[in-house]
Write a protein that holds these residues in place. Structure first.
Motif, short mmCIF file in Angstrom:
data_model
loop_
_atom_site.label_atom_id
_atom_site.label_comp_id
_atom_site.label_asym_id
_atom_site.label_seq_id
_atom_site.Cartn_x
_atom_site.Cartn_y
_atom_site.Cartn_z
N GLU A 131 16.41 25.98 -1.05
CA GLU A 131 15.60 26.63 -0.01
C GLU A 131 14.25 25.94 0.17
O GLU A 131 13.79 25.71 1.29
N LEU A 132 13.62 25.61 -0.95
CA LEU A 132 12.31 24.97 -0.86
C LEU A 132 12.42 23.55 -0.33
O LEU A 132 11.53 23.07 0.38
N TRP A 133 13.49 22.88 -0.66
CA TRP A 133 13.75 21.53 -0.13
C TRP A 133 13.83 21.58 1.40
O TRP A 133 13.23 20.76 2.10
N ALA A 134 14.56 22.58 1.90
CA ALA A 134 14.67 22.76 3.35
C ALA A 134 13.32 23.11 3.96
O ALA A 134 12.98 22.65 5.06
N ALA A 135 12.53 23.92 3.24
CA ALA A 135 11.21 24.32 3.74
C ALA A 135 10.29 23.11 3.89
O ALA A 135 9.39 23.10 4.75
N LEU A 136 10.51 22.10 3.07
CA LEU A 136 9.72 20.87 3.17
C LEU A 136 10.22 19.95 4.27
O LEU A 136 9.62 18.90 4.54
N GLY A 137 11.32 20.33 4.91
CA GLY A 137 11.86 19.52 5.99
C GLY A 137 12.59 18.29 5.53
O GLY A 137 12.75 17.32 6.29
N LEU A 138 13.08 18.31 4.29
CA LEU A 138 13.78 17.15 3.72
C LEU A 138 15.27 17.21 4.03
O LEU A 138 15.81 18.30 4.26
N PRO A 139 15.96 16.08 4.02
CA PRO A 139 17.37 16.05 4.42
C PRO A 139 18.26 16.88 3.50
O PRO A 139 18.09 16.88 2.28
N TYR A 140 19.20 17.59 4.09
CA TYR A 140 20.19 18.36 3.33
C TYR A 140 21.11 17.39 2.57
O TYR A 140 21.53 16.37 3.10
N SER A 141 21.41 17.66 1.35
CA SER A 141 21.03 18.74 0.48
C SER A 141 20.27 18.14 -0.70
O SER A 141 20.46 16.97 -1.04
N ILE A 142 19.48 18.94 -1.37
CA ILE A 142 18.77 18.44 -2.55
C ILE A 142 19.75 17.94 -3.60
O ILE A 142 19.46 17.00 -4.35
N HIS A 143 20.95 18.51 -3.62
CA HIS A 143 21.94 18.15 -4.64
C HIS A 143 22.71 16.89 -4.28
O HIS A 143 23.61 16.48 -5.02
N GLN A 144 22.34 16.28 -3.17
CA GLN A 144 22.94 14.99 -2.80
C GLN A 144 21.93 13.85 -2.91
O GLN A 144 22.21 12.73 -2.46
N GLN A 145 20.78 14.14 -3.49
CA GLN A 145 19.72 13.13 -3.61
C GLN A 145 19.81 12.42 -4.96
O GLN A 145 20.37 12.95 -5.93
N LEU A 146 19.22 11.24 -5.02
CA LEU A 146 19.14 10.51 -6.29
C LEU A 146 18.15 11.18 -7.23
O LEU A 146 17.14 11.75 -6.80
N TRP A 147 18.43 11.10 -8.50
CA TRP A 147 17.53 11.62 -9.53
C TRP A 147 16.26 10.76 -9.55
O TRP A 147 16.33 9.53 -9.37
N PRO A 148 15.09 11.37 -9.73
CA PRO A 148 13.84 10.59 -9.76
C PRO A 148 13.90 9.50 -10.84
O PRO A 148 14.39 9.73 -11.95
N GLU A 149 13.39 8.34 -10.52
CA GLU A 149 13.41 7.21 -11.45
C GLU A 149 12.11 7.15 -12.23
O GLU A 149 11.02 7.14 -11.67
N TYR A 150 12.23 7.11 -13.54
CA TYR A 150 11.07 7.09 -14.43
C TYR A 150 10.41 5.72 -14.41
O TYR A 150 11.07 4.68 -14.45
N ASP A 151 9.07 5.71 -14.33
CA ASP A 151 8.28 4.49 -14.36
C ASP A 151 7.25 4.62 -15.49
O ASP A 151 6.34 5.45 -15.40
#
Length: 228
Positions: A131-151
């Protein structure tokens, strides 16, 4: 319980409240910490970025804390240490919240921090983060995104704690730059309130510098031992 608190809250509480292999008794009081965490994340994101001047150091601090959390949460999930993963996410919220509320982050820095925080939360609270991902206007779905890469460079601290000791026992702590040299460390230690108190205008027999160790483990801080 799910109808009272919501599926994500109950899931997060079960992951946070107990060691996954040991379990534990349900406690209605203890779940309130998880409720507050999720409510504050919700409020922070729905409020949006606070209009402000933007502060480069605040943006760097947010980036640093996000990448430290990426490492902690990733390692915890891989090791099935779900309680430590939730604890790291709660800490991240606490670190980002004042920066977001005080208008120290530009819209871009705020958006990047919120995006990565939601991605880290997604395995634990899948419905709320969607829900919050959608509220930010980001592409559906959060569960289809890459995991953040550690730097590691982005996660690196610029300051560390110098432990000041008298005859091997800690008497004070001083914030100093990471990688501080021997001369500067000794000067900072001798200028500390703890050193002034124990020396009382006298001169030490020796001042010994012990460099910090890499890795950030307990006891890795640089130290200065004042021998009287």
């Amino acid at each position: 319980l799910v109808s009272a608190y919501g599926a994500d809250t109950v899931r997060a509480y079960l992951m946070f409240g107990f060691d996954w292999e040991k379990g534990g008794p349900w406690n209605d009081d203890n779940i309130q910490g998880v409720v507050r965490w999720l409510n504050e994340v919700w409020d922070m994101i729905m409020a949006g970025p606070v209009a402000g001047w933007g502060d480069a150091e605040a943006a760097r601090q947010a980036e640093r804390k996000v990448h430290q959390a990426i490492k902690k949460v990733s390692n915890s999930l891989e090791n099935f240490s779900f309680n430590t993963a939730v604890a790291a996410l709660m800490t991240l919220k606490n670190e980002l919240r004042p920066l977001a509320r005080e208008g120290k982050l530009t819209g871009e820095a705020w958006g990047e921090a919120m995006r990565d925080m939601l991605l880290l939360m997604a395995p634990i609270t899948p419905h709320i983060t969607e829900e919050l991902w959608a509220a930010l206007g980001l592409p559906y779905s959060i569960h289809q995104q890459l995991w953040p890469e550690y730097d590691a460079d982005k996660a690196a601290e610029t300051m560390t704690t110098l432990v000041v000791m008298k005859n091997g026992k800690p008497i004070d702590c001083v914030a100093v730059p990471v990688g501080i040299g021997e001369a500067d460390a000794k000067a900072a230690a001798l200028a500390s309130e703890g050193a002034k108190r124990v020396l009382n205008s006298s001169q030490p027999q020796r001042v010994i510098f012990i460099p910090g160790r890499a890795g950030g483990a307990a006891g890795a801080e640089p130290k200065v031992n004042i021998v009287l």
